[in-house]
Structures are given as C-alpha cells and as structure tokens.
Write an enzyme that holds these catalytic residues in place. Structure first.
Site, PDB file in Angstrom:
ATOM      1  N   THR A   1       0.844  -1.105  -0.113  1.00 50.89           N
ATOM      2  CA  THR A   1      -0.069   0.000  -0.087  1.00 50.89           C
ATOM      3  C   THR A   1       0.894   1.307   0.128  1.00 50.89           C
ATOM      4  O   THR A   1       0.402   2.161  -0.642  1.00 50.89           O
ATOM      5  CB  THR A   1      -0.874   0.076   1.275  1.00 50.89           C
ATOM      6  OG1 THR A   1      -1.788  -1.440   1.311  1.00 50.89           O
ATOM      7  CG2 THR A   1      -1.684   1.150   1.241  1.00 50.89           C
TER       8      THR A   1
ATOM      9  N   ASP B   1       1.088  -6.955   5.335  1.00 48.23           N
ATOM     10  CA  ASP B   1       0.233  -8.165   5.544  1.00 48.23           C
ATOM     11  C   ASP B   1       1.274  -9.263   6.001  1.00 48.23           C
ATOM     12  O   ASP B   1       1.207  -9.860   6.859  1.00 48.23           O
ATOM     13  CB  ASP B   1      -0.638  -8.716   4.375  1.00 48.23           C
ATOM     14  CG  ASP B   1      -2.003  -7.757   4.412  1.00 48.23           C
ATOM     15  OD1 ASP B   1      -1.993  -6.935   5.248  1.00 48.23           O
ATOM     16  OD2 ASP B   1      -2.505  -7.975   3.390  1.00 48.23           O
TER      17      ASP B   1
ATOM     18  N   THR C   1       4.081  -9.459  15.215  1.00 45.62           N
ATOM     19  CA  THR C   1       2.958 -10.048  14.463  1.00 45.62           C
ATOM     20  C   THR C   1       2.113  -8.828  14.027  1.00 45.62           C
ATOM     21  O   THR C   1       2.077  -7.897  14.746  1.00 45.62           O
ATOM     22  CB  THR C   1       2.208 -10.730  15.556  1.00 45.62           C
ATOM     23  OG1 THR C   1       3.191 -11.809  15.904  1.00 45.62           O
ATOM     24  CG2 THR C   1       1.043 -11.308  15.052  1.00 45.62           C
TER      25      THR C   1
HETATM   26  N1  ASP Z   1      -2.306  -5.963   1.289  1.00 47.26           N
HETATM   27  C1  ASP Z   1      -1.329  -5.080   1.404  1.00 47.26           C
HETATM   28  C2  ASP Z   1       0.012  -5.844   1.487  1.00 47.26           C
HETATM   29  O1  ASP Z   1       0.392  -6.292   2.254  1.00 47.26           O
HETATM   30  C3  ASP Z   1      -1.379  -4.159   2.719  1.00 47.26           C
HETATM   31  C4  ASP Z   1      -0.058  -3.234   2.952  1.00 47.26           C
HETATM   32  O2  ASP Z   1       0.697  -3.104   2.335  1.00 47.26           O
HETATM   33  O3  ASP Z   1      -0.165  -3.000   4.130  1.00 47.26           O
HETATM   34  O4  ASP Z   1       0.775  -5.849   0.624  1.00 47.26           O
END
Ligand code: ASP
Length: 346
Positions: free
Chosen positions: A15, A92, A167
């Site tokens: 993100t 993630d 975590t």
């Molecule tokens: N879905 C995204 C990822 O882990 C969420 C983020 O960037 O925090 O790539």
C-alpha cells in the site's frame, strides 16, 4: 562520520507505494523512483537517499522465499556502499519477510529497517510519511561512528521493534504490529529514544557478513483446535516430502493427550521430520512439562519453540532446514537465540 549517511530504499510493493487517483478513486502503484517528489520532506533529512524498486511491485500476500532472496541479494550487493537499508513491503506478511531476512544475514553490522503503511502515501491522512521518514532517521542513527541499529527492525506507528518478534495484529488501526514478548527497540515521540540495552549485540568475533539463501519450504503449520480429527492430522503429517511441522498448541504448549495423536507425532519425528511446539497465544511461552498435557510432547522429542512467534518459527525453520543439520543439531539451534528471536530462559 564526515559524509552524510547513505541510505538505500528498497521498494517491493504494498500500500505504501500507491496513490489515489482522485478522479476515479482507485489506488494505483506509482513510480517509486519519484518518491522524493511525492515526499519533498525527504530532502530535509541529513542523508543521501537512493531508491531501488522491484520491477513489478507485489502485494505482500504474494511474498515467498524467492522474493526473500531477491530482497536479501539487493542488500548484499549494496552492503558496502550504503550505511543503512529501509525496505518497504506490504504489511500483511511483513513479519514473515523481515524475520526471514534476519536469519539470512549473520553478523549484520548495518541497520535493515522494514516499514510500510496502512494508507497509501498519496492519501491525505496517510501514515506512510511518518513511517518512512522515521525509518530513514533510524537507519541513519549513529553513536561513536557506528550505526545504532545493527539488526533487522520493523518500524510502524512510532515504534521500532525487533522484526523477528513482531506479529501483524490489526488491519484497521495505524498501530498494525505488536511485539508481545520483547519490548520496542526504540520509540518515536518528540525525540527518537533508543532502548540501547535491548538492541542486538553481535557476539561473533569474526565480523564478516555471512549471507545464506538456501531456504527450504517443505513445511506446514498445524494449528490445533478442539475436535481436530485423526483423519486431518494424518493427512497433514503424511504430506509428501514434508520436512518440518510447526505445531500451534494451546496456552503454555499443551495438546490433546490421545494416543493416536502422540503416536502420529512420534512416528514422524522418528522419520526425521522436525516438529516445533509454538503457542497459539499472542504472548507468553511454551513451557514443556508444566502440565500433563505437554509431558508426552516432551518425551517424544518435540522442539521447544518457547516464546517464538509463528511467523518467526516459519522463517527459522526454512532457514535451518537449508543448513542440512542433524536432528540433534536442528533442535539445538532452533531452541537457541540466533538473532534475538527467542528468549533463552523463561
Ligand atoms: N495488502 C497490502 C500488502 O500487504 C497491505 C499493506 O500494504 O499494508 O501488500
């Protein structure tokens, strides 16, 4: 140090590298090499920043050991020429990735700081700016001409954690990570405050950086739940070529005591499969033999994962399996803190 610290920003995806197209409302990746334009504040930092980006940035849900190697190779190739590294990934799976990188480098003498954000960098309320700017400041921090941080850290929402203790605990709040079994390495308020006594002290006499990239992924996480059947456990433990099992047990390392369950585990341990006991609890530790419900596990030679997180157990298992150790040595090294990822005594 006479010159400004040189920091390499490594963008893998997530993100943080997105901007909102205000016409369509959709999120899209932007060219990360233009980061200095998006965050002009970066020019005021007292360091020289270079960027390197994955050709096709990924959502961190697609992260895997081949990408770990790609990130680690970027760090290795640039290790001499830079004073610190800030790695941007999606949040993630950031705990898994950063933890794996912590094992892949032995004798790390420079900071490798992972960060990301919950909102895209182009969003008005973004948490990306603070996370990125402070991560760079942390990567630049020095005392007596030496980097303050000489390990892999994870910075998010005013706290720097040891990466292999973290975590992801929240998909909504900016405070997305927790480190339940180890306090933060640094906290950012009006000042950046380092908890010096908690930082990783490299005890090796030989300080040459050692880079290992042989990770074995023939492993599984088996999470216990009340009612788990023999059929399910049997199917999982009989996976072709299985080399390691991370058994997520209850509380302080407890499991069902039924004979079929203990026998199945004993059989695969005797066949040479490595089985580690970690707790499903977010905090606290496995204490083998504390309750009757873990004495059999102890007897059959299960590895004590003590207070290691599941994410780090996965990374450490992939790493140690790649070292081709005897079963005895595997147990010894798994239970021993290698990068501060597990407490030696509880
Ligand atoms: N879905 C995204 C990822 O882990 C969420 C983020 O960037 O925090 O790539």
């Amino acid at each position: 140090m006479a010159n400004k610290p040189k920091i390499l920003l490594v963008y893998t995806g997530g993100t943080i590298g997105m901007i909102k197209d205000y016409k369509t409302g959709a999120l899209r990746a932007f060219d990360f090499n233009q980061i200095q334009e998006k965050i002009p504040e970066l020019q005021h930092l007292d360091c020289d920043i270079s960027t390197i980006s994955f050709e096709s940035p990924i959502d961190s849900s697609n992260m895997n050991p081949a990408y770990y190697v790609k990130i680690a190779e970027i760090i290795e190739e640039n290790y001499i020429n830079f004073d610190g590294f800030v790695v941007l990934t999606g949040s993630d799976t950031m705990s898994y990735t950063s933890s794996a990188i912590s094992f892949m480098f032995e004798n790390l003498q420079k900071p490798v700081i992972f960060t990301g954000s919950q909102l895209p960098i182009g969003d008005l309320r973004t948490d990306a700016k603070e996370n990125l700017i402070t991560s760079i400041e942390i990567a630049c921090a020095r005392v007596n001409n030496k980097p303050v941080i000489r390990e892999v850290g994870l910075y998010f929402e005013y706290k720097l954690y040891r990466a292999n203790r973290t975590t992801k605990i929240n998909a909504e709040q900016f405070e997305a990570f927790a480190s339940m079994n180890y306090p933060p390495l640094a906290e950012s308020g009006v000042h950046l405050h380092f908890n010096h006594h908690l930082l990783f002290q490299n005890e090796a006499k030989e300080n040459q950086l050692i880079f290992r990239k042989n990770l074995i992924d023939d492993i599984v996480i088996l999470k216990l739940f009340p009612g788990i059947t023999k059929k399910v456990v049997e199917a999982i433990l009989n996976i072709d070529n299985l080399k390691g099992v991370i058994l997520e047990t209850y509380g302080s390392g407890n499991a069902l005591t039924e004979t079929w369950f203990i026998n199945l585990l004993e059989e695969i341990i005797q066949k040479g499969v490595e089985v580690v006991n970690v707790t499903q609890c977010a905090g606290g530790s496995v204490i083998l033999g504390l309750y009757e419900t873990s004495t059999d596990l102890k007897r059959i030679g299960i590895i004590n994962g003590r207070d290691i997180t599941t994410e780090t157990a996965v990374a450490k298992m992939m790493y140690l399996l790649g070292e081709n150790l005897s079963q005895e040595d595997f147990k010894y090294y798994f239970e021993k803190p290698l990068r501060g990822e597990i407490s030696s005594e509880i």
